[in-house]
Design an enzyme around this catalytic site. Structure first.
Site, mmCIF file in Angstrom:
data_model
loop_
_atom_site.group_PDB
_atom_site.id
_atom_site.type_symbol
_atom_site.label_atom_id
_atom_site.label_comp_id
_atom_site.label_asym_id
_atom_site.label_seq_id
_atom_site.Cartn_x
_atom_site.Cartn_y
_atom_site.Cartn_z
ATOM 1 N N HIS A 77 1.092 -9.059 4.833
ATOM 2 C CA HIS A 77 -0.082 -8.190 4.708
ATOM 3 C C HIS A 77 -0.597 -8.288 3.268
ATOM 4 O O HIS A 77 -0.559 -7.315 2.515
ATOM 5 C CB HIS A 77 0.281 -6.753 5.111
ATOM 6 C CG HIS A 77 -0.901 -5.886 5.434
ATOM 7 N ND1 HIS A 77 -1.045 -5.203 6.620
ATOM 8 C CD2 HIS A 77 -1.998 -5.586 4.713
ATOM 9 C CE1 HIS A 77 -2.190 -4.523 6.619
ATOM 10 N NE2 HIS A 77 -2.778 -4.730 5.467
ATOM 11 N N ASN B 78 -1.813 -10.566 8.686
ATOM 12 C CA ASN B 78 -2.758 -9.478 8.892
ATOM 13 C C ASN B 78 -4.144 -9.829 8.372
ATOM 14 O O ASN B 78 -4.304 -10.123 7.193
ATOM 15 C CB ASN B 78 -2.258 -8.230 8.152
ATOM 16 C CG ASN B 78 -3.253 -7.089 8.257
ATOM 17 O OD1 ASN B 78 -3.379 -6.477 9.312
ATOM 18 N ND2 ASN B 78 -3.989 -6.829 7.193
ATOM 19 N N GLU B 79 -5.134 -9.775 9.246
ATOM 20 C CA GLU B 79 -6.549 -9.897 8.873
ATOM 21 C C GLU B 79 -6.842 -11.087 7.952
ATOM 22 O O GLU B 79 -7.274 -10.903 6.809
ATOM 23 C CB GLU B 79 -7.041 -8.594 8.223
ATOM 24 C CG GLU B 79 -6.906 -7.398 9.148
ATOM 25 C CD GLU B 79 -7.578 -6.138 8.578
ATOM 26 O OE1 GLU B 79 -8.063 -6.177 7.440
ATOM 27 O OE2 GLU B 79 -7.616 -5.131 9.295
ATOM 28 N N TRP C 26 -6.274 -0.801 -1.554
ATOM 29 C CA TRP C 26 -6.590 -2.039 -2.257
ATOM 30 C C TRP C 26 -7.517 -1.788 -3.450
ATOM 31 O O TRP C 26 -7.205 -0.959 -4.281
ATOM 32 C CB TRP C 26 -7.155 -3.076 -1.262
ATOM 33 C CG TRP C 26 -6.221 -3.276 -0.106
ATOM 34 C CD1 TRP C 26 -6.411 -2.853 1.186
ATOM 35 C CD2 TRP C 26 -4.909 -3.884 -0.122
ATOM 36 N NE1 TRP C 26 -5.318 -3.177 1.951
ATOM 37 C CE2 TRP C 26 -4.390 -3.812 1.193
ATOM 38 C CE3 TRP C 26 -4.123 -4.504 -1.112
ATOM 39 C CZ2 TRP C 26 -3.129 -4.320 1.532
ATOM 40 C CZ3 TRP C 26 -2.868 -5.012 -0.771
ATOM 41 C CH2 TRP C 26 -2.399 -4.918 0.520
ATOM 42 N N TYR D 193 -12.276 -1.446 13.724
ATOM 43 C CA TYR D 193 -12.652 -0.126 13.219
ATOM 44 C C TYR D 193 -14.035 0.318 13.675
ATOM 45 O O TYR D 193 -14.271 1.491 13.910
ATOM 46 C CB TYR D 193 -12.645 -0.134 11.689
ATOM 47 C CG TYR D 193 -11.270 -0.132 11.075
ATOM 48 C CD1 TYR D 193 -10.558 -1.313 10.887
ATOM 49 C CD2 TYR D 193 -10.684 1.062 10.659
ATOM 50 C CE1 TYR D 193 -9.304 -1.309 10.310
ATOM 51 C CE2 TYR D 193 -9.428 1.081 10.074
ATOM 52 C CZ TYR D 193 -8.736 -0.105 9.906
ATOM 53 O OH TYR D 193 -7.493 -0.086 9.336
ATOM 54 N N GLN E 207 0.804 -1.217 0.000
ATOM 55 C CA GLN E 207 0.000 0.000 0.000
ATOM 56 C C GLN E 207 0.843 1.276 0.000
ATOM 57 O O GLN E 207 0.340 2.344 -0.352
ATOM 58 C CB GLN E 207 -0.933 0.000 1.214
ATOM 59 C CG GLN E 207 -1.959 -1.117 1.159
ATOM 60 C CD GLN E 207 -2.886 -1.103 2.350
ATOM 61 O OE1 GLN E 207 -2.582 -1.707 3.369
ATOM 62 N NE2 GLN E 207 -4.009 -0.421 2.250
ATOM 63 N N GLU F 158 -5.133 -1.666 14.390
ATOM 64 C CA GLU F 158 -5.540 -0.730 13.339
ATOM 65 C C GLU F 158 -6.851 -0.130 13.794
ATOM 66 O O GLU F 158 -7.739 -0.858 14.258
ATOM 67 C CB GLU F 158 -5.795 -1.425 11.988
ATOM 68 C CG GLU F 158 -4.549 -1.807 11.233
ATOM 69 C CD GLU F 158 -4.857 -2.399 9.852
ATOM 70 O OE1 GLU F 158 -5.940 -2.134 9.292
ATOM 71 O OE2 GLU F 158 -3.998 -3.147 9.355
ATOM 72 N N PHE G 234 -7.384 7.118 4.362
ATOM 73 C CA PHE G 234 -7.346 6.747 5.777
ATOM 74 C C PHE G 234 -6.187 7.434 6.508
ATOM 75 O O PHE G 234 -5.971 7.188 7.692
ATOM 76 C CB PHE G 234 -7.182 5.235 5.929
ATOM 77 C CG PHE G 234 -8.471 4.453 5.922
ATOM 78 C CD1 PHE G 234 -9.233 4.338 7.079
ATOM 79 C CD2 PHE G 234 -8.924 3.832 4.770
ATOM 80 C CE1 PHE G 234 -10.418 3.612 7.092
ATOM 81 C CE2 PHE G 234 -10.111 3.099 4.764
ATOM 82 C CZ PHE G 234 -10.861 2.990 5.935
#
Ligand SMILES: *[C@@H]1O[C@H](CO)[C@@H](O)[C@H](O)[C@H]1NC(C)=O
Ligand SMILES: *[C@@H]1O[C@H](CO)[C@@H](O)[C@H](O)[C@H]1NC(C)=O
Ligand SMILES: *[C@@H]1O[C@H](CO)[C@@H](O)[C@H](O)[C@H]1NC(C)=O
Ligand SMILES: *[C@@H]1O[C@H](CO)[C@@H](O)[C@H](O)[C@H]1NC(C)=O
Ligand SMILES: *[C@@H]1O[C@H](CO)[C@@H](O)[C@H](O)[C@H]1NC(C)=O
Ligand SMILES: *[C@@H]1O[C@H](CO)[C@@H](O)[C@H](O)[C@H]1NC(C)=O
Ligand SMILES: *[C@@H]1O[C@H](CO)[C@@H](O)[C@H](O)[C@H]1NC(C)=O
Ligand SMILES: *[C@@H]1O[C@H](CO)[C@@H](O)[C@H](O)[C@H]1NC(C)=O
Ligand SMILES: *[C@@H]1O[C@H](CO)[C@@H](O)[C@H](O)[C@H]1NC(C)=O
Length: 578
Positions: free
Chosen positions: A224, A269-270, A539, A401, A122, A481, A547
């Site tokens: 990630h 990550n996630e 993405w 979030y 990113q 995050e 963000f």
């Protein structure tokens, strides 16, 4: 040659096995055995270098004029002046003087860490520089038509690969104490396994050293989402059980090199999100026979095994390291007091947080609702596997979030769990951002491009209690995050209007107050990471969703602090024990 190979790889549906040849990456030959499964089977060998991979699968990439590592430019003191006060007392008193007084019952302990996060694909740019091999995201952004709504790529992104010194200096100048970033696996291993690219390791060495030089604590995520392309095309990436060993080998390279300088590590990550990217778009990657709805869960299974291996390798290198899974989710609010909605809430916890947190924190295995579904197509974890997975997250590192109202499907839960064609199968719970009156949203909305995201900070204390009570993380909870997409920010064209971001600013203030409330009630929260260090490639939304707590001018690659950056840091200036 290129054309015929492409047609074999993509159109013929022929299994492709690429295995690397472990020499210097930029000149390495890859041996590709193409074997047809039909009657007219044939075997051929093609040598592919890293450049060949780019040429065949990605094509030309863009570059930026700053293409060598640059020393930080001095940070103008004028850019460190906080913005005018954004907050006023509640309506209707109308007073124009801020009344934000400190609550003496709240504090962040001295060792509470606060920082910002970013991720390799990113922010780095420089995608072909210094031997990096392509990842699946280079293909998704370059080749898959309309996969990214804006047709943008990570080719240049924030040019962090060359401007990281400035980026770290800016964090230090603002008073940010922690910087969390991810490593690009295909920089370090251009083919995903085998050959190691020393230039990439040297680069990350210097990113880490620069952090330490500026008094900023580096935290590192191994993965990630930017899977080395070769692994996807060889065995289906996370759908292949070979990934666990390849991930472990990559982790070992990284831990051996950096464990002495980095304390906090995140393996993946996630996983809910990146496993949810499966099935990948057809015809751009190796075909797989796994049914589409099962693919995310096959991915998740391999993620757990890969994570556990990496965890144990880290501990064998240095048992004091903090190593954790990085998961995501949100608080689940039961929409009505019906028992069906209560059951739906439990399903939601199980299919989100519980999917990865139960195995790592509770018992090495899936929650029972999930297991009922998974056992129809996945082998149970063996006792040995359960043992190796259980207890492999030192902190509960959660990207949290927002929150959602949860309710049963219109059809009821049973009609869904028994019907694999149901639109909500297999999770069989429904969500909404609206209260049961179907009028008010849970909180102010983020950008329309992120319909999943509203500010819902009121539920953060309940969420933190739930995490602590349910998963009992030994090392506490970190919000790794959090942030919000300021609505319509991409439409703002002049700097002055971009830099004041009131929704994001109030989000950070209220979220951190909510954490302080929970901490005053005994929840052990150990750190926070704002997403994100600056605007970056969001993405499949490209650069249209912002963000960042910093704005980046994509024409010049200049960085600017937004008001939210000051709001974030100010909360720690006020509440952290000196
Ligand atoms: C690797 O590639 C080089 C150059 O193509 C070749 O000479 C060598 O035999 C290969 N090694 C292996 C293990 O395949
Ligand atoms: C680096 O950027 C300069 C311009 O600043 C350009 O002339 C040069 O070709 C670039 N080099 C590469 C390898 O992209
Ligand atoms: C992206 O590219 C596709 C294919 O060239 C095109 O149809 C589409 O309009 C483009 N989208 C944008 C937002 O430019
Ligand atoms: C092991 O990790 C701890 C915590 O990060 C660190 O203080 C220590 O120096 C490390 N030991 C070695 C030998 O690197
Ligand atoms: C899993 O590990 C925890 C401690 O980390 C322990 O309390 C629990 O008994 C273990 N469960 C199983 C099934 O081994
Ligand atoms: C999910 O909830 C929405 C309302 O929020 C509703 O319109 C939709 O029909 C529900 N879907 C199912 C499958 O129950
Ligand atoms: C299963 O769900 C599909 C899609 O909603 C629906 O068309 C079908 O009638 C359902 N089947 C049963 C047996 O309820
Ligand atoms: C970004 O930089 C370009 C080139 O200097 C300039 O024209 C543009 O106004 C800048 N954008 C903003 C929002 O400042
Ligand atoms: C101060 O914090 C305590 C503990 O969270 C809370 O109960 C109280 O309402 C707060 N006071 C004010 C004025 O916000």
């Amino acid at each position: 040659m290129a054309v015929s190979l492409l047609s074999i790889l993509f159109l013929g549906g022929i299994p492709v096995a690429l295995s690397q040849n472990a020499t210097v990456p930029s000149t390495t030959a890859v041996s590709a055995s193409l074997t047809s499964s039909g009657s007219a089977s044939f075997v051929t060998n093609v040598d592919l270098s890293v450049d060949d991979l780019w040429d065949l699968y990605v094509g030309p990439v863009a570059t930026f004029s700053i293409n060598t590592t640059v020393e930080p430019t001095p940070i103008p003191s004028s850019s460190l002046i906080p913005p005018p006060t954004l907050y006023y007392p509640p309506f209707p008193t109308g007073q124009q003087v801020p009344l934000q007084s400190k609550n003496e019952s709240w504090k962040f302990p001295k060792d509470f860490w606060y920082g910002v996060a970013g991720a390799a694909y990113q922010i780095e740019g420089a995608v072909k520089a210094e031997g990096r091999g392509p990842s699946i995201w280079d293909v998704l952004t370059h080749r898959v038509v309309n996969y990214v709504t804006t047709n943008e790529t990570g080719d240049i992104a924030d040019n962090n690969y060359y401007q990281y010194k400035e980026d770290i200096a800016r964090l230090a100048a603002l008073g940010i104490k922690t910087y969390s970033f991810s490593l690009s696996w295909s920089r370090i291993q251009p083919f995903g396994s085998g050959a190691v690219n020393e230039q990439a390791l040297k680069h990350y060495d210097d990113v880490i050293d620069t952090c330490l030089e500026y008094g900023v604590t580096p935290q590192v995520t191994l993965y990630h989402w930017d899977l080395p392309l070769v692994l996807q095309n060889t065995y289906g990436g996370w759908l292949g059980d070979q990934i666990a060993d390849d991930f472990a080998a990559y982790a070992e390279i990284v831990f051996n090199r950096f464990a002495s300088k980095v304390h906090y590590w995140f393996t993946v990550n996630e996983p809910i999100v990146f496993c949810g990217f499966y099935p990948l778009p057809e015809n751009y990657f190796k075909k797989t026979s796994t049914p589409p709805k099962q693919q995310p869960y096959v991915c998740g299974h391999n993620v757990l095994l890969a994570h556990a291996k990496a965890y144990h390798i880290a501990k064998s290198v240095n048992s004091s390291l903090s190593v954790s899974f990085k998961t995501n989710g949100g608080y689940k609010i039961q929409r009505t007091d019906s028992s069906a909605d209560a059951e739906a809430v439990q399903r939601a916890w199980d299919f989100q947080e519980g999917w990865f947190a139960n195995p790592t924190f509770i018992n090495g295995d899936y929650p029972s609702t999930l297991k009922t579904y998974l056992s129809t197509f996945l082998p149970d974890f063996t006792e040995e596997q359960k043992k190796s997975i259980n207890g492999t997250s030192d902190i509960f590192a959660h990207d949290a979030y927002t929150s959602d109202f949860i309710m049963a499907p219109d059809s009821g839960i049973e009609a869904c769990t028994s019907n694999s064609s149901h639109s909500l199968y297999p999770q069989c719970y429904n969500t909404t951002k609206l209260y049961a009156n179907n009028y008010w949203a849970i909180g102010p909305a983020g950008d329309p491009g992120t319909p999943w995201l509203n500010k819902a900070t009121d539920w953060v204390p309940a969420f933190l209690h739930y995490m602590q009570d349910t998963w009992k993380p030994k090392g506490g909870i970190a919000i790794t995050e959090f942030g919000i997409s300021e609505p319509y920010e991409a439409l703002r064209k002049d700097l002055a209007s971009i830099l004041i971001d009131p929704i994001r600013s109030s989000y950070y203030r209220d979220y951190l107050e909510a954490i302080l409330i929970a901490m005053s009630e005994g929840v052990n929260v150990v750190g926070t990471l704002a997403w994100s260090i600056y605007d970056n490639l969001e993405w499949s939304s490209g650069y249209s969703i912002k963000f960042g707590i910093q704005y980046v001018n994509m024409t010049t690659q200049e960085r600017y602090f937004k008001a939210s950056a000051f709001e974030y840091v100010n909360m720690f200036n006020v509440y952290q024990e000196k």
